[in-house]
Design an enzyme around this catalytic site. Structure first.
Site, mmCIF file in Angstrom:
data_model
loop_
_atom_site.group_PDB
_atom_site.id
_atom_site.type_symbol
_atom_site.label_atom_id
_atom_site.label_comp_id
_atom_site.label_asym_id
_atom_site.label_seq_id
_atom_site.Cartn_x
_atom_site.Cartn_y
_atom_site.Cartn_z
ATOM 1 N N ASP A 137 45.305 -27.448 26.115
ATOM 2 C CA ASP A 137 46.065 -27.884 27.290
ATOM 3 C C ASP A 137 46.261 -29.396 27.334
ATOM 4 O OD1 ASP A 137 46.669 -25.439 28.272
ATOM 5 O OD2 ASP A 137 45.281 -25.472 29.952
ATOM 6 N N THR A 158 44.601 -16.470 32.264
ATOM 7 C CA THR A 158 43.859 -16.986 33.397
ATOM 8 C C THR A 158 43.583 -15.796 34.316
ATOM 9 O OG1 THR A 158 45.045 -19.046 33.179
ATOM 10 C CG2 THR A 158 44.044 -18.641 35.303
#
Length: 567
Positions: free
Chosen positions: A420, A378
Protein backbone atom coordinates in the site's frame (compact mmCIF):
# COMPACT_ATOMS: atom_id res chain seq x y z
CA UNK A 1 -25.97 -22.25 -24.52
CA UNK A 2 -29.54 -23.43 -25.01
CA UNK A 3 -32.17 -21.02 -26.28
CA UNK A 4 -34.14 -21.41 -23.01
CA UNK A 5 -31.10 -20.63 -20.85
CA UNK A 6 -30.24 -17.62 -22.99
CA UNK A 7 -33.81 -16.33 -22.69
CA UNK A 8 -33.73 -16.72 -18.91
CA UNK A 9 -30.40 -14.90 -18.69
CA UNK A 10 -31.58 -12.00 -20.83
CA UNK A 11 -34.78 -11.78 -18.80
CA UNK A 12 -32.78 -11.65 -15.57
CA UNK A 13 -30.50 -8.96 -16.97
CA UNK A 14 -33.50 -6.87 -17.99
CA UNK A 15 -35.19 -7.33 -14.60
CA UNK A 16 -32.17 -6.28 -12.56
CA UNK A 17 -31.38 -3.32 -14.79
CA UNK A 18 -34.94 -1.98 -14.44
CA UNK A 19 -35.29 -2.68 -10.71
CA UNK A 20 -35.96 0.46 -8.64
CA UNK A 21 -34.07 -0.13 -5.42
CA UNK A 22 -35.16 3.20 -3.97
CA UNK A 23 -38.79 2.07 -3.80
CA UNK A 24 -38.37 -1.70 -3.85
CA UNK A 25 -40.19 -3.76 -1.24
CA UNK A 26 -37.00 -5.45 -0.09
CA UNK A 27 -37.52 -7.39 3.13
CA UNK A 28 -37.52 -5.08 6.12
CA UNK A 29 -34.44 -5.71 8.28
CA UNK A 30 -35.16 -7.04 11.75
CA UNK A 31 -35.08 -4.45 14.50
CA UNK A 32 -33.20 -4.93 17.77
CA UNK A 33 -33.50 -2.94 20.97
CA UNK A 34 -30.53 -4.23 23.00
CA UNK A 35 -27.70 -4.60 20.55
CA UNK A 36 -26.68 -5.65 17.05
CA UNK A 37 -23.51 -6.86 15.34
CA UNK A 38 -22.82 -6.98 11.60
CA UNK A 39 -19.67 -8.63 10.27
CA UNK A 40 -18.32 -10.72 7.44
CA UNK A 41 -18.74 -14.02 9.29
CA UNK A 42 -21.51 -15.67 11.30
CA UNK A 43 -19.23 -17.05 14.01
CA UNK A 44 -17.69 -13.61 14.56
CA UNK A 45 -21.06 -11.84 14.74
CA UNK A 46 -22.26 -14.42 17.25
CA UNK A 47 -19.09 -13.90 19.30
CA UNK A 48 -19.92 -10.20 19.55
CA UNK A 49 -23.53 -10.98 20.46
CA UNK A 50 -22.33 -13.34 23.19
CA UNK A 51 -20.33 -10.54 24.80
CA UNK A 52 -23.25 -8.09 24.56
CA UNK A 53 -25.49 -10.61 26.28
CA UNK A 54 -22.91 -11.01 29.06
CA UNK A 55 -23.34 -7.33 29.83
CA UNK A 56 -20.50 -5.97 27.73
CA UNK A 57 -20.81 -2.77 25.75
CA UNK A 58 -20.23 -2.23 22.02
CA UNK A 59 -16.49 -1.76 22.49
CA UNK A 60 -16.19 -5.05 24.40
CA UNK A 61 -18.16 -6.78 21.66
CA UNK A 62 -16.09 -5.19 18.88
CA UNK A 63 -12.88 -6.55 20.40
CA UNK A 64 -14.48 -9.99 20.62
CA UNK A 65 -15.50 -9.80 16.96
CA UNK A 66 -12.00 -8.78 15.86
CA UNK A 67 -10.31 -11.72 17.60
CA UNK A 68 -13.00 -14.14 16.38
CA UNK A 69 -12.48 -12.99 12.79
CA UNK A 70 -8.79 -13.87 13.16
CA UNK A 71 -9.95 -17.45 13.68
CA UNK A 72 -12.90 -17.84 11.33
CA UNK A 73 -12.05 -15.45 8.46
CA UNK A 74 -8.28 -15.95 8.08
CA UNK A 75 -8.12 -14.40 4.62
CA UNK A 76 -8.94 -10.96 6.12
CA UNK A 77 -9.72 -11.14 9.83
CA UNK A 78 -6.45 -11.03 11.68
CA UNK A 79 -4.05 -10.44 14.50
CA UNK A 80 -1.21 -10.07 12.00
CA UNK A 81 -2.62 -7.01 10.25
CA UNK A 82 -4.08 -3.65 11.23
CA UNK A 83 -6.93 -1.24 10.71
CA UNK A 84 -9.01 1.68 11.94
CA UNK A 85 -11.81 2.21 14.45
CA UNK A 86 -14.41 4.98 14.66
CA UNK A 87 -16.54 5.02 17.80
CA UNK A 88 -19.32 6.96 19.48
CA UNK A 89 -19.73 6.52 23.24
CA UNK A 90 -22.80 6.70 25.43
CA UNK A 91 -21.44 10.03 26.72
CA UNK A 92 -21.46 11.46 23.19
CA UNK A 93 -17.69 11.31 22.68
CA UNK A 94 -16.53 10.52 19.15
CA UNK A 95 -13.02 9.24 18.58
CA UNK A 96 -10.94 7.39 16.02
CA UNK A 97 -8.17 4.86 16.59
CA UNK A 98 -5.40 4.25 14.06
CA UNK A 99 -3.93 0.77 14.46
CA UNK A 100 -2.58 0.66 10.92
CA UNK A 101 0.59 -1.34 10.29
CA UNK A 102 3.96 0.43 10.12
CA UNK A 103 7.01 -0.06 7.94
CA UNK A 104 9.81 -1.91 9.78
CA UNK A 105 12.86 0.14 10.79
CA UNK A 106 14.94 -1.70 8.20
CA UNK A 107 12.58 -0.68 5.38
CA UNK A 108 14.09 1.47 2.64
CA UNK A 109 12.60 3.70 -0.03
CA UNK A 110 13.74 1.50 -2.92
CA UNK A 111 13.38 -1.92 -1.32
CA UNK A 112 11.07 -3.18 -4.08
CA UNK A 113 13.07 -1.89 -7.04
CA UNK A 114 15.61 -3.84 -9.10
CA UNK A 115 19.03 -2.62 -10.22
CA UNK A 116 17.46 -0.70 -13.07
CA UNK A 117 14.96 1.03 -10.76
CA UNK A 118 12.02 -1.05 -11.98
CA UNK A 119 9.28 -2.07 -9.56
CA UNK A 120 9.28 -5.79 -8.58
CA UNK A 121 5.64 -6.03 -7.59
CA UNK A 122 5.63 -9.57 -6.14
CA UNK A 123 8.14 -8.59 -3.46
CA UNK A 124 5.59 -6.23 -1.88
CA UNK A 125 2.76 -8.77 -2.11
CA UNK A 126 4.07 -12.25 -1.26
CA UNK A 127 6.55 -13.42 1.35
CA UNK A 128 8.23 -11.97 4.40
CA UNK A 129 9.35 -8.70 2.82
CA UNK A 130 5.71 -7.74 2.15
CA UNK A 131 4.76 -7.44 5.83
CA UNK A 132 4.46 -4.33 7.94
CA UNK A 133 4.55 -4.33 11.75
CA UNK A 134 1.08 -5.58 12.87
CA UNK A 135 -1.17 -3.22 14.80
CA UNK A 136 -4.37 -5.15 15.44
CA UNK A 137 -3.56 -6.55 18.88
CA UNK A 138 -2.34 -3.22 20.24
CA UNK A 139 -5.38 -1.48 18.75
CA UNK A 140 -7.89 -3.83 20.33
CA UNK A 141 -6.26 -3.68 23.74
CA UNK A 142 -5.94 0.12 23.54
CA UNK A 143 -9.64 0.51 22.72
CA UNK A 144 -10.71 -1.96 25.40
CA UNK A 145 -8.64 -0.29 28.11
CA UNK A 146 -10.11 3.12 27.36
CA UNK A 147 -13.75 2.35 26.60
CA UNK A 148 -14.48 -1.28 27.47
CA UNK A 149 -16.12 -2.65 30.59
CA UNK A 150 -15.05 -6.31 30.56
CA UNK A 151 -11.65 -7.92 31.06
CA UNK A 152 -9.61 -8.95 28.02
CA UNK A 153 -9.76 -12.60 29.08
CA UNK A 154 -13.56 -12.49 28.93
CA UNK A 155 -13.93 -10.82 25.54
CA UNK A 156 -11.40 -13.22 24.01
CA UNK A 157 -13.16 -16.35 25.27
CA UNK A 158 -15.23 -16.89 22.08
CA UNK A 159 -12.18 -16.59 19.79
CA UNK A 160 -10.09 -18.95 21.93
CA UNK A 161 -12.93 -21.49 21.98
CA UNK A 162 -13.36 -21.31 18.20
CA UNK A 163 -9.63 -21.87 17.64
CA UNK A 164 -9.18 -24.61 20.25
CA UNK A 165 -12.36 -26.61 19.70
CA UNK A 166 -12.67 -25.75 16.02
CA UNK A 167 -15.62 -24.64 13.94
CA UNK A 168 -17.52 -26.24 11.09
CA UNK A 169 -16.53 -24.92 7.69
CA UNK A 170 -19.23 -23.57 5.42
CA UNK A 171 -18.97 -23.86 1.66
CA UNK A 172 -17.63 -20.30 1.59
CA UNK A 173 -14.94 -21.05 4.20
CA UNK A 174 -13.82 -24.15 2.32
CA UNK A 175 -13.77 -22.43 -1.05
CA UNK A 176 -11.67 -19.60 0.35
CA UNK A 177 -9.07 -21.95 1.83
CA UNK A 178 -8.93 -24.08 -1.31
CA UNK A 179 -8.56 -21.08 -3.62
CA UNK A 180 -5.39 -20.00 -1.81
CA UNK A 181 -3.92 -23.48 -1.35
CA UNK A 182 -1.19 -23.23 -4.00
CA UNK A 183 0.26 -20.05 -2.50
CA UNK A 184 -0.14 -21.25 1.09
CA UNK A 185 1.82 -24.42 0.29
CA UNK A 186 4.87 -22.29 -0.49
CA UNK A 187 5.37 -21.53 3.21
CA UNK A 188 5.82 -24.26 5.81
CA UNK A 189 3.93 -22.44 8.56
CA UNK A 190 0.95 -21.87 6.29
CA UNK A 191 1.02 -25.40 4.94
CA UNK A 192 0.89 -26.76 8.48
CA UNK A 193 -2.23 -24.78 9.36
CA UNK A 194 -4.22 -24.40 6.15
CA UNK A 195 -3.44 -27.53 4.09
CA UNK A 196 -4.86 -30.92 5.02
CA UNK A 197 -2.23 -33.54 5.89
CA UNK A 198 -3.48 -35.82 3.09
CA UNK A 199 -3.43 -32.93 0.60
CA UNK A 200 -7.15 -33.12 -0.12
CA UNK A 201 -9.39 -30.10 -0.45
CA UNK A 202 -11.44 -28.65 2.37
CA UNK A 203 -15.19 -29.17 2.11
CA UNK A 204 -18.40 -27.95 3.66
CA UNK A 205 -18.83 -29.59 7.08
CA UNK A 206 -15.16 -30.13 7.88
CA UNK A 207 -14.05 -29.24 11.42
CA UNK A 208 -11.25 -26.67 11.33
CA UNK A 209 -9.09 -26.61 14.49
CA UNK A 210 -6.19 -24.19 15.06
CA UNK A 211 -4.30 -25.25 18.21
CA UNK A 212 -1.27 -22.97 17.71
CA UNK A 213 -3.51 -19.96 17.19
CA UNK A 214 -5.48 -20.87 20.31
CA UNK A 215 -2.26 -20.80 22.35
CA UNK A 216 -1.29 -17.45 20.86
CA UNK A 217 -4.70 -16.02 21.75
CA UNK A 218 -4.37 -17.36 25.29
CA UNK A 219 -1.03 -15.57 25.68
CA UNK A 220 -2.65 -12.32 24.55
CA UNK A 221 -5.63 -12.85 26.87
CA UNK A 222 -3.43 -13.35 29.93
CA UNK A 223 -0.48 -11.06 29.15
CA UNK A 224 -2.05 -8.32 27.04
CA UNK A 225 0.16 -6.73 24.40
CA UNK A 226 3.23 -8.45 25.89
CA UNK A 227 1.62 -11.73 24.85
CA UNK A 228 2.02 -10.70 21.22
CA UNK A 229 4.71 -8.04 20.80
CA UNK A 230 7.32 -9.71 23.03
CA UNK A 231 7.83 -13.05 24.74
CA UNK A 232 7.24 -16.27 22.85
CA UNK A 233 4.96 -14.84 20.16
CA UNK A 234 7.34 -11.98 19.43
CA UNK A 235 10.24 -14.40 19.08
CA UNK A 236 8.22 -16.66 16.80
CA UNK A 237 7.40 -13.70 14.52
CA UNK A 238 11.07 -12.72 14.24
CA UNK A 239 12.14 -16.33 13.64
CA UNK A 240 9.59 -16.54 10.80
CA UNK A 241 10.92 -13.28 9.37
CA UNK A 242 14.42 -14.73 9.34
CA UNK A 243 13.18 -17.87 7.54
CA UNK A 244 11.25 -16.09 4.79
CA UNK A 245 13.36 -12.99 4.21
CA UNK A 246 11.33 -10.50 6.25
CA UNK A 247 12.75 -7.55 8.16
CA UNK A 248 10.47 -7.09 11.21
CA UNK A 249 12.54 -7.09 14.42
CA UNK A 250 11.71 -7.49 18.10
CA UNK A 251 12.33 -3.78 18.50
CA UNK A 252 9.77 -3.03 15.77
CA UNK A 253 7.22 -5.13 17.63
CA UNK A 254 7.94 -3.67 21.06
CA UNK A 255 7.84 -0.09 19.75
CA UNK A 256 4.48 -0.39 17.99
CA UNK A 257 1.78 1.91 19.35
CA UNK A 258 -1.68 2.66 17.96
CA UNK A 259 -2.73 6.32 17.82
CA UNK A 260 -5.93 8.17 18.76
CA UNK A 261 -6.67 10.77 16.07
CA UNK A 262 -9.17 13.59 15.63
CA UNK A 263 -12.01 12.43 13.37
CA UNK A 264 -12.89 14.16 10.13
CA UNK A 265 -16.36 15.69 10.38
CA UNK A 266 -18.62 16.39 7.42
CA UNK A 267 -22.16 17.73 7.21
CA UNK A 268 -24.63 16.60 4.58
CA UNK A 269 -28.34 17.45 4.73
CA UNK A 270 -29.47 16.54 8.29
CA UNK A 271 -26.47 14.35 9.03
CA UNK A 272 -23.08 14.76 10.68
CA UNK A 273 -20.54 12.20 9.52
CA UNK A 274 -17.45 11.22 11.51
CA UNK A 275 -14.69 9.45 9.61
CA UNK A 276 -11.07 8.39 9.81
CA UNK A 277 -8.39 10.98 9.04
CA UNK A 278 -5.10 10.05 7.31
CA UNK A 279 -3.43 7.65 7.00
CA UNK A 280 -6.92 6.53 5.98
CA UNK A 281 -7.98 8.33 2.84
CA UNK A 282 -11.65 7.48 3.26
CA UNK A 283 -12.65 10.45 5.40
CA UNK A 284 -10.95 13.02 3.18
CA UNK A 285 -12.42 11.61 -0.03
CA UNK A 286 -15.92 11.26 1.38
CA UNK A 287 -15.97 14.79 2.81
CA UNK A 288 -14.63 16.24 -0.44
CA UNK A 289 -17.14 14.32 -2.55
CA UNK A 290 -20.12 15.22 -0.36
CA UNK A 291 -19.29 18.92 -0.66
CA UNK A 292 -18.85 18.71 -4.44
CA UNK A 293 -22.10 16.76 -4.76
CA UNK A 294 -23.90 19.53 -2.90
CA UNK A 295 -22.48 22.05 -5.37
CA UNK A 296 -23.85 20.08 -8.34
CA UNK A 297 -27.29 19.63 -6.70
CA UNK A 298 -27.10 15.85 -6.44
CA UNK A 299 -30.41 15.68 -4.57
CA UNK A 300 -32.32 16.71 -7.70
CA UNK A 301 -31.55 13.48 -9.57
CA UNK A 302 -33.11 10.06 -9.28
CA UNK A 303 -31.28 7.07 -7.91
CA UNK A 304 -28.56 5.76 -10.26
CA UNK A 305 -29.85 7.75 -13.20
CA UNK A 306 -27.18 8.63 -15.74
CA UNK A 307 -27.08 12.23 -14.50
CA UNK A 308 -26.77 11.09 -10.86
CA UNK A 309 -23.93 8.67 -11.68
CA UNK A 310 -22.23 11.28 -13.88
CA UNK A 311 -22.08 13.79 -11.02
CA UNK A 312 -20.87 11.19 -8.54
CA UNK A 313 -18.16 10.00 -10.94
CA UNK A 314 -16.88 13.51 -11.62
CA UNK A 315 -16.64 14.34 -7.91
CA UNK A 316 -14.85 11.03 -7.22
CA UNK A 317 -12.46 11.61 -10.13
CA UNK A 318 -11.28 14.91 -8.65
CA UNK A 319 -11.09 13.66 -5.08
CA UNK A 320 -9.08 10.54 -5.94
CA UNK A 321 -6.61 12.74 -7.83
CA UNK A 322 -6.10 14.66 -4.58
CA UNK A 323 -5.97 11.46 -2.55
CA UNK A 324 -3.22 9.90 -4.60
CA UNK A 325 -0.99 12.98 -4.49
CA UNK A 326 -1.53 14.63 -1.12
CA UNK A 327 -2.32 11.86 1.37
CA UNK A 328 -0.03 9.70 3.46
CA UNK A 329 1.01 9.27 7.10
CA UNK A 330 0.47 12.62 8.88
CA UNK A 331 3.27 11.77 11.31
CA UNK A 332 5.73 11.87 8.39
CA UNK A 333 4.20 14.20 5.82
CA UNK A 334 2.74 17.68 6.25
CA UNK A 335 -0.69 17.03 4.70
CA UNK A 336 -2.53 20.28 3.84
CA UNK A 337 -5.71 18.90 5.37
CA UNK A 338 -7.34 22.24 6.16
CA UNK A 339 -6.88 23.40 2.58
CA UNK A 340 -8.01 20.10 1.04
CA UNK A 341 -11.26 20.26 3.03
CA UNK A 342 -11.89 23.96 2.56
CA UNK A 343 -15.29 24.68 1.00
CA UNK A 344 -13.94 27.30 -1.40
CA UNK A 345 -11.19 24.95 -2.55
CA UNK A 346 -13.73 22.18 -3.19
CA UNK A 347 -16.11 24.49 -5.02
CA UNK A 348 -13.21 25.48 -7.24
CA UNK A 349 -12.34 21.81 -7.85
CA UNK A 350 -15.82 21.10 -9.21
CA UNK A 351 -16.32 24.47 -10.91
CA UNK A 352 -15.38 23.09 -14.34
CA UNK A 353 -17.99 20.32 -14.12
CA UNK A 354 -19.90 19.90 -17.38
CA UNK A 355 -23.37 18.35 -16.98
CA UNK A 356 -23.19 16.58 -20.34
CA UNK A 357 -19.45 15.90 -20.75
CA UNK A 358 -17.13 13.68 -18.74
CA UNK A 359 -13.72 15.05 -17.85
CA UNK A 360 -10.62 13.20 -18.96
CA UNK A 361 -8.48 12.00 -16.06
CA UNK A 362 -5.45 13.07 -18.10
CA UNK A 363 -6.69 16.63 -17.74
CA UNK A 364 -7.57 16.35 -14.04
CA UNK A 365 -4.63 16.60 -11.67
CA UNK A 366 -4.41 17.10 -7.94
CA UNK A 367 -5.54 20.48 -6.71
CA UNK A 368 -3.05 23.23 -5.92
CA UNK A 369 -2.89 24.22 -2.25
CA UNK A 370 -0.44 26.14 -0.12
CA UNK A 371 1.60 23.39 1.48
CA UNK A 372 5.06 22.55 2.74
CA UNK A 373 5.35 20.01 0.62
CA UNK A 374 -6.56 -1.70 -0.93
CA UNK A 375 -7.63 -7.05 -2.58
CA UNK A 376 -10.51 -6.84 -1.75
CA UNK A 377 -9.92 -8.87 1.37
CA UNK A 378 -10.29 -6.25 3.99
CA UNK A 379 -13.15 -6.92 6.38
CA UNK A 380 -15.45 -4.60 8.30
CA UNK A 381 -17.76 -4.90 11.26
CA UNK A 382 -20.13 -2.71 13.26
CA UNK A 383 -21.52 -3.00 16.77
CA UNK A 384 -24.20 -0.95 18.51
CA UNK A 385 -25.58 -1.36 22.02
CA UNK A 386 -28.58 -0.03 23.91
CA UNK A 387 -26.48 2.54 25.80
CA UNK A 388 -25.62 4.61 22.72
CA UNK A 389 -22.16 3.13 22.07
CA UNK A 390 -21.51 2.50 18.38
CA UNK A 391 -18.31 1.09 16.86
CA UNK A 392 -17.24 0.79 13.22
CA UNK A 393 -14.02 -1.11 12.51
CA UNK A 394 -12.16 -1.80 9.27
CA UNK A 395 -9.36 -4.34 9.51
CA UNK A 396 -7.24 -6.17 6.98
CA UNK A 397 -4.25 -8.21 5.89
CA UNK A 398 -4.47 -6.25 2.59
CA UNK A 399 -4.56 -9.00 -0.03
CA UNK A 400 -6.48 -12.22 0.52
CA UNK A 401 -4.47 -14.21 3.08
CA UNK A 402 -2.01 -11.30 3.25
CA UNK A 403 1.58 -12.28 2.51
CA UNK A 404 0.60 -16.00 2.67
CA UNK A 405 3.18 -16.34 5.46
CA UNK A 406 1.93 -17.94 8.67
CA UNK A 407 4.05 -17.56 11.80
CA UNK A 408 5.19 -21.12 12.50
CA UNK A 409 4.14 -22.26 15.97
CA UNK A 410 1.85 -19.23 16.43
CA UNK A 411 -0.76 -20.07 13.79
CA UNK A 412 -1.58 -16.66 12.30
CA UNK A 413 -0.99 -15.01 8.95
CA UNK A 414 1.02 -11.85 8.41
CA UNK A 415 -0.12 -8.94 6.25
CA UNK A 416 1.22 -7.71 2.91
CA UNK A 417 0.47 -4.06 3.65
CA UNK A 418 3.82 -2.83 2.35
CA UNK A 419 2.17 -2.93 -1.09
CA UNK A 420 0.00 0.00 0.00
CA UNK A 421 3.04 2.29 -0.03
CA UNK A 422 4.08 4.02 -3.24
CA UNK A 423 6.99 1.65 -3.77
CA UNK A 424 7.80 3.62 -6.90
CA UNK A 425 5.80 6.86 -7.23
CA UNK A 426 3.73 6.63 -10.42
CA UNK A 427 3.49 2.81 -10.39
CA UNK A 428 0.09 1.25 -9.56
CA UNK A 429 -0.33 -1.07 -6.58
CA UNK A 430 -2.52 -4.20 -6.57
CA UNK A 431 -5.64 -2.01 -6.63
CA UNK A 432 -4.48 0.15 -9.53
CA UNK A 433 -3.89 3.15 -7.28
CA UNK A 434 -1.11 5.54 -8.27
CA UNK A 435 0.76 7.10 -5.37
CA UNK A 436 3.19 9.97 -4.86
CA UNK A 437 5.88 11.15 -2.43
CA UNK A 438 3.44 11.56 0.47
CA UNK A 439 3.08 7.77 0.56
CA UNK A 440 6.67 6.73 -0.17
CA UNK A 441 8.34 4.12 2.04
CA UNK A 442 10.05 5.28 5.23
CA UNK A 443 10.96 3.32 8.39
CA UNK A 444 8.21 3.53 11.01
CA UNK A 445 5.72 5.09 8.60
CA UNK A 446 2.11 4.01 8.18
CA UNK A 447 0.97 3.27 4.65
CA UNK A 448 -2.01 5.07 3.10
CA UNK A 449 -5.29 3.16 3.25
CA UNK A 450 -8.75 3.22 1.70
CA UNK A 451 -10.47 1.71 4.72
CA UNK A 452 -13.42 3.94 5.60
CA UNK A 453 -15.20 3.16 8.86
CA UNK A 454 -17.91 5.80 9.24
CA UNK A 455 -20.46 6.86 11.83
CA UNK A 456 -23.21 9.38 11.06
CA UNK A 457 -25.41 11.23 13.55
CA UNK A 458 -28.83 12.74 13.01
CA UNK A 459 -30.10 15.26 15.54
CA UNK A 460 -27.09 14.42 17.67
CA UNK A 461 -27.84 10.69 17.88
CA UNK A 462 -26.17 7.79 16.06
CA UNK A 463 -28.06 6.95 12.87
CA UNK A 464 -25.57 5.05 10.67
CA UNK A 465 -22.42 2.97 11.03
CA UNK A 466 -20.76 1.43 8.03
CA UNK A 467 -17.68 0.27 6.25
CA UNK A 468 -16.55 -2.40 3.87
CA UNK A 469 -13.95 -4.44 2.04
CA UNK A 470 -12.65 -3.89 -1.46
CA UNK A 471 -9.57 -1.65 -1.66
CA UNK A 472 -10.40 1.84 -3.00
CA UNK A 473 -13.92 0.65 -3.79
CA UNK A 474 -14.59 0.69 -0.05
CA UNK A 475 -14.78 4.47 -0.15
CA UNK A 476 -17.31 4.65 -2.97
CA UNK A 477 -19.41 1.79 -1.59
CA UNK A 478 -19.67 3.24 1.92
CA UNK A 479 -20.43 6.66 0.43
CA UNK A 480 -23.23 5.21 -1.72
CA UNK A 481 -24.71 3.27 1.20
CA UNK A 482 -24.91 6.52 3.15
CA UNK A 483 -26.37 8.46 0.19
CA UNK A 484 -28.96 5.73 -0.34
CA UNK A 485 -30.14 6.36 3.21
CA UNK A 486 -29.78 10.15 3.28
CA UNK A 487 -31.13 11.00 -0.19
CA UNK A 488 -33.45 8.13 -1.03
CA UNK A 489 -34.65 7.04 2.43
CA UNK A 490 -33.75 3.41 1.84
CA UNK A 491 -33.73 1.03 4.78
CA UNK A 492 -30.54 -0.87 5.65
CA UNK A 493 -31.34 -3.86 3.44
CA UNK A 494 -32.25 -1.71 0.45
CA UNK A 495 -29.26 0.58 0.86
CA UNK A 496 -26.74 -2.21 1.00
CA UNK A 497 -28.30 -4.26 -1.82
CA UNK A 498 -28.54 -1.33 -4.23
CA UNK A 499 -26.23 -1.43 -7.28
CA UNK A 500 -22.99 0.54 -7.13
CA UNK A 501 -20.57 2.42 -9.33
CA UNK A 502 -16.91 3.33 -8.82
CA UNK A 503 -14.40 5.84 -10.18
CA UNK A 504 -10.89 6.37 -8.80
CA UNK A 505 -9.36 8.85 -11.30
CA UNK A 506 -6.86 6.34 -12.68
CA UNK A 507 -7.46 4.11 -14.52
CA UNK A 508 -9.92 6.39 -16.30
CA UNK A 509 -12.84 3.98 -16.13
CA UNK A 510 -16.34 4.27 -14.76
CA UNK A 511 -17.03 0.87 -13.22
CA UNK A 512 -20.64 -0.26 -12.75
CA UNK A 513 -21.98 -3.51 -11.35
CA UNK A 514 -22.78 -5.39 -14.51
CA UNK A 515 -26.30 -6.73 -14.01
CA UNK A 516 -27.90 -3.67 -12.54
CA UNK A 517 -27.37 -0.74 -14.92
CA UNK A 518 -29.68 -0.55 -17.91
CA UNK A 519 -28.41 -0.30 -21.46
CA UNK A 520 -30.03 3.15 -21.72
CA UNK A 521 -28.18 4.41 -18.64
CA UNK A 522 -24.84 3.08 -19.86
CA UNK A 523 -25.44 4.47 -23.35
CA UNK A 524 -26.16 7.93 -21.94
CA UNK A 525 -23.06 7.83 -19.72
CA UNK A 526 -20.98 6.82 -22.73
CA UNK A 527 -22.49 9.67 -24.75
CA UNK A 528 -21.13 11.99 -22.02
CA UNK A 529 -17.69 10.53 -22.67
CA UNK A 530 -17.37 8.06 -19.79
CA UNK A 531 -15.51 4.84 -20.47
CA UNK A 532 -17.99 2.51 -18.79
CA UNK A 533 -16.88 -0.96 -17.76
CA UNK A 534 -19.32 -3.52 -16.38
CA UNK A 535 -17.78 -5.62 -13.62
CA UNK A 536 -18.94 -7.89 -10.80
CA UNK A 537 -19.33 -6.80 -7.22
CA UNK A 538 -18.09 -3.39 -6.10
CA UNK A 539 -16.96 -3.97 -2.50
CA UNK A 540 -18.56 -5.92 0.34
CA UNK A 541 -20.13 -3.76 3.03
CA UNK A 542 -21.86 -3.99 6.40
CA UNK A 543 -23.97 -1.35 8.06
CA UNK A 544 -26.20 -0.50 11.00
CA UNK A 545 -29.03 2.03 10.92
CA UNK A 546 -30.60 3.36 14.12
CA UNK A 547 -33.95 5.15 14.02
CA UNK A 548 -35.12 8.05 16.17
CA UNK A 549 -36.60 5.58 18.70
CA UNK A 550 -33.32 3.75 19.14
CA UNK A 551 -34.31 0.65 17.17
CA UNK A 552 -31.24 -0.89 15.53
CA UNK A 553 -31.31 -2.48 12.05
CA UNK A 554 -28.31 -4.33 10.71
CA UNK A 555 -27.48 -5.41 7.17
CA UNK A 556 -24.64 -7.45 5.73
CA UNK A 557 -23.93 -7.44 2.03
CA UNK A 558 -25.68 -10.13 0.00
CA UNK A 559 -22.64 -9.94 -2.30
CA UNK A 560 -20.73 -11.81 0.42
CA UNK A 561 -21.35 -14.10 3.36
CA UNK A 562 -21.79 -11.65 6.21
CA UNK A 563 -24.14 -12.09 9.15
CA UNK A 564 -26.28 -9.93 11.41
CA UNK A 565 -26.69 -10.96 15.05
CA UNK A 566 -28.79 -9.03 17.54
CA UNK A 567 -31.23 -9.24 20.41
Amino acid sequence: MSRILLTLLLTALFFFSQYDFSTAQVSQPESYQNGVVTSGDRYASEAGLEILQKGGNAIDAAVAVQFALAVTLPRAGNIGGGGFMVLHTDAGEINTLDFREKAPTRATRNMYLDEDGEFISDKSKVGGLASGVPGTVDGMITALERYGTLALEIVMEPAIRLAEEGYTLTHSHARSLNSAADRLREFDGSKEVFIKTDGSSWKDGDLFIQKDLAETLKRIATMGRRGFYSGLTGRLIVEEMNRVGGIITLRDLRDYKSVWREPIKAEFYDYELYMMPPPSSGGVVMKQVLKMLSDVNIGEYSFNSADYVHRLAEALRRSFADRNYWLGDPDFFDIPLTELLDENYLSDRISDFNPTLASSSDSISHGQVNSVMESNETTHFNVADSYGNVVAVNTTLNGSFGSFVTVTGAGFLLNNEMDDFSAKPGEPNMFGLIGAEANSIEPGKRMLSSMSPTIALKNGNPAFAGGGAGGPRIITAVLQNFLNMALFEMNATQAIAAPRMHHQWLPDRLFVEGLYFSADTVEKLESYGHQVQRIGNIALTHMIMIDENGAMNGASDSRGNGYVAGY
